[in-house]
Scaffold this motif. Structure first.
Motif, PDB file in Angstrom:
ATOM      1  N   VAL A  46      32.448  36.051  25.105  1.00 54.65           N
ATOM      2  CA  VAL A  46      32.426  36.031  26.569  1.00 54.65           C
ATOM      3  C   VAL A  46      33.785  36.429  27.136  1.00 54.65           C
ATOM      4  N   ALA A  47      34.819  35.685  26.758  1.00 50.66           N
ATOM      5  CA  ALA A  47      36.153  35.932  27.309  1.00 50.66           C
ATOM      6  C   ALA A  47      37.188  35.265  26.426  1.00 50.66           C
ATOM      7  N   ALA A  48      38.430  35.712  26.550  1.00 53.03           N
ATOM      8  CA  ALA A  48      39.534  35.092  25.829  1.00 53.03           C
ATOM      9  C   ALA A  48      40.796  35.207  26.673  1.00 53.03           C
ATOM     10  N   ILE A  49      41.741  34.334  26.372  1.00 58.03           N
ATOM     11  CA  ILE A  49      42.993  34.323  27.113  1.00 58.03           C
ATOM     12  C   ILE A  49      44.129  34.038  26.156  1.00 58.03           C
ATOM     13  N   SER A  50      45.275  34.698  26.395  1.00 56.35           N
ATOM     14  CA  SER A  50      46.438  34.475  25.556  1.00 56.35           C
ATOM     15  C   SER A  50      47.048  33.111  25.838  1.00 56.35           C
ATOM     16  N   TRP A  51      47.958  32.701  24.970  1.00 63.40           N
ATOM     17  CA  TRP A  51      48.581  31.389  25.155  1.00 63.40           C
ATOM     18  C   TRP A  51      49.324  31.316  26.483  1.00 63.40           C
ATOM     19  N   SER A  52      50.001  32.402  26.844  1.00 60.26           N
ATOM     20  CA  SER A  52      50.769  32.393  28.085  1.00 60.26           C
ATOM     21  C   SER A  52      49.881  32.459  29.320  1.00 60.26           C
ATOM     22  N   GLY A  53      48.648  32.926  29.121  1.00 61.01           N
ATOM     23  CA  GLY A  53      47.760  33.122  30.267  1.00 61.01           C
ATOM     24  C   GLY A  53      47.936  34.466  30.936  1.00 61.01           C
ATOM     25  N   ASP A  54      48.892  35.262  30.457  1.00 57.09           N
ATOM     26  CA  ASP A  54      49.171  36.550  31.091  1.00 57.09           C
ATOM     27  C   ASP A  54      48.090  37.588  30.796  1.00 57.09           C
ATOM     28  N   ASN A  55      47.448  37.439  29.659  1.00 57.63           N
ATOM     29  CA  ASN A  55      46.456  38.440  29.240  1.00 57.63           C
ATOM     30  C   ASN A  55      45.082  37.813  29.115  1.00 57.63           C
ATOM     31  N   THR A  56      44.111  38.454  29.718  1.00 62.99           N
ATOM     32  CA  THR A  56      42.734  37.993  29.642  1.00 62.99           C
ATOM     33  C   THR A  56      41.833  39.121  29.160  1.00 62.99           C
ATOM     34  N   TYR A  57      40.751  38.745  28.533  1.00 66.39           N
ATOM     35  CA  TYR A  57      39.847  39.706  27.929  1.00 66.39           C
ATOM     36  C   TYR A  57      38.419  39.253  28.223  1.00 66.39           C
ATOM     37  N   TYR A  58      37.565  40.219  28.525  1.00 64.93           N
ATOM     38  CA  TYR A  58      36.178  39.912  28.860  1.00 64.93           C
ATOM     39  C   TYR A  58      35.239  40.896  28.196  1.00 64.93           C
ATOM     40  N   THR A  59      34.043  40.436  27.910  1.00 63.04           N
ATOM     41  CA  THR A  59      33.017  41.380  27.540  1.00 63.04           C
ATOM     42  C   THR A  59      32.618  42.132  28.811  1.00 63.04           C
ATOM     43  N   ASP A  60      32.401  43.426  28.682  1.00 67.19           N
ATOM     44  CA  ASP A  60      32.253  44.277  29.861  1.00 67.19           C
ATOM     45  C   ASP A  60      31.172  43.804  30.821  1.00 67.19           C
ATOM     46  N   SER A  61      30.081  43.319  30.279  1.00 68.36           N
ATOM     47  CA  SER A  61      28.933  42.978  31.124  1.00 68.36           C
ATOM     48  C   SER A  61      29.191  41.774  32.024  1.00 68.36           C
ATOM     49  N   LEU A  62      30.250  41.007  31.731  1.00 70.28           N
ATOM     50  CA  LEU A  62      30.506  39.792  32.509  1.00 70.28           C
ATOM     51  C   LEU A  62      31.726  39.914  33.421  1.00 70.28           C
ATOM     52  N   LYS A  63      32.424  41.017  33.322  1.00 69.63           N
ATOM     53  CA  LYS A  63      33.593  41.210  34.188  1.00 69.63           C
ATOM     54  C   LYS A  63      33.180  41.139  35.648  1.00 69.63           C
ATOM     55  N   GLY A  64      33.988  40.448  36.428  1.00 65.22           N
ATOM     56  CA  GLY A  64      33.705  40.332  37.849  1.00 65.22           C
ATOM     57  C   GLY A  64      32.926  39.081  38.219  1.00 65.22           C
ATOM     58  N   ARG A  65      32.199  38.521  37.272  1.00 71.43           N
ATOM     59  CA  ARG A  65      31.460  37.285  37.550  1.00 71.43           C
ATOM     60  C   ARG A  65      32.116  36.082  36.889  1.00 71.43           C
ATOM     61  N   PHE A  66      32.707  36.287  35.719  1.00 71.17           N
ATOM     62  CA  PHE A  66      33.338  35.193  34.978  1.00 71.17           C
ATOM     63  C   PHE A  66      34.855  35.374  35.002  1.00 71.17           C
ATOM     64  N   THR A  67      35.569  34.270  35.104  1.00 71.61           N
ATOM     65  CA  THR A  67      37.025  34.294  35.095  1.00 71.61           C
ATOM     66  C   THR A  67      37.541  33.206  34.174  1.00 71.61           C
ATOM     67  N   ILE A  68      38.404  33.591  33.238  1.00 73.40           N
ATOM     68  CA  ILE A  68      39.014  32.631  32.324  1.00 73.40           C
ATOM     69  C   ILE A  68      40.435  32.349  32.785  1.00 73.40           C
ATOM     70  N   SER A  69      40.850  31.100  32.660  1.00 74.87           N
ATOM     71  CA  SER A  69      42.202  30.720  33.059  1.00 74.87           C
ATOM     72  C   SER A  69      42.650  29.557  32.188  1.00 74.87           C
ATOM     73  N   ARG A  70      43.937  29.230  32.258  1.00 76.68           N
ATOM     74  CA  ARG A  70      44.418  28.099  31.469  1.00 76.68           C
ATOM     75  C   ARG A  70      45.502  27.350  32.202  1.00 76.68           C
ATOM     76  N   ASP A  71      45.623  26.087  31.853  1.00 76.27           N
ATOM     77  CA  ASP A  71      46.677  25.211  32.352  1.00 76.27           C
ATOM     78  C   ASP A  71      47.296  24.558  31.132  1.00 76.27           C
ATOM     79  N   ASN A  72      48.415  25.094  30.699  1.00 83.66           N
ATOM     80  CA  ASN A  72      49.021  24.585  29.465  1.00 83.66           C
ATOM     81  C   ASN A  72      49.574  23.169  29.615  1.00 83.66           C
ATOM     82  N   ALA A  73      49.907  22.787  30.826  1.00 84.31           N
ATOM     83  CA  ALA A  73      50.385  21.415  31.048  1.00 84.31           C
ATOM     84  C   ALA A  73      49.285  20.411  30.714  1.00 84.31           C
ATOM     85  N   LYS A  74      48.039  20.835  30.884  1.00 85.99           N
ATOM     86  CA  LYS A  74      46.906  19.963  30.580  1.00 85.99           C
ATOM     87  C   LYS A  74      46.210  20.372  29.293  1.00 85.99           C
TER      88      LYS A  74
END
Length: 121
Positions: A46-74
């Motif tokens: 579906v999606a992936a995100i780097s440790w820093s959160g700077d880079n995100t990756y999505y399967t093409d069919s879900l781009k625009g509807r799904f958003t991945i994010s991270r909060d390293n403090a939590k």
């Protein structure tokens, strides 16, 4: 023992939204991803995100509807899912591993137990 715990799944009507969360205990990982799987089908990236959160990756069919994010403090990675469709109904899994942006489930070392997402029409 590293552990990933997903939350946020449930039942929603088509067009609605859900936010999944994945909380990791212990160490940090190079990449955290979300996969989904329907009964009798292969697990799908579906999606992936780097440790820093700077880079995100999505399967093409879900781009625009799904958003991945991270909060390293939590130590949490989230998947915001909008405009949900009945075909998004699956068990969603969080996974973590060393290879940033990998779509290949074999490269992920740790997996959560999965959370069910059901979208009604």
């Amino acid at each position: 023992q590293e552990q990933l715990v997903e939350s946020g799944g449930g039942l929603v009507q088509a067009g609605g939204s859900l936010r999944l969360s994945c909380t990791a205990s212990g160490r940090t990982f190079g990449s955290t991803g979300w996969f989904r799987q329907a009964p009798g089908k292969e697990r799908e990236f579906v999606a992936a995100i780097s440790w820093s959160g700077d880079n995100t990756y999505y399967t093409d069919s879900l781009k625009g509807r799904f958003t991945i994010s991270r909060d390293n403090a939590k130590n949490t990675v989230s998947l915001q899912m909008n405009s949900l469709k009945p075909e998004d109904t699956d068990v969603y899994y969080c996974a973590a591993g060393p290879y940033e942006g990998s779509w290949n489930e074999r490269t992920y070392d740790y997996w959560g137990q999965g959370t069910q997402v059901t979208v009604s029409s």
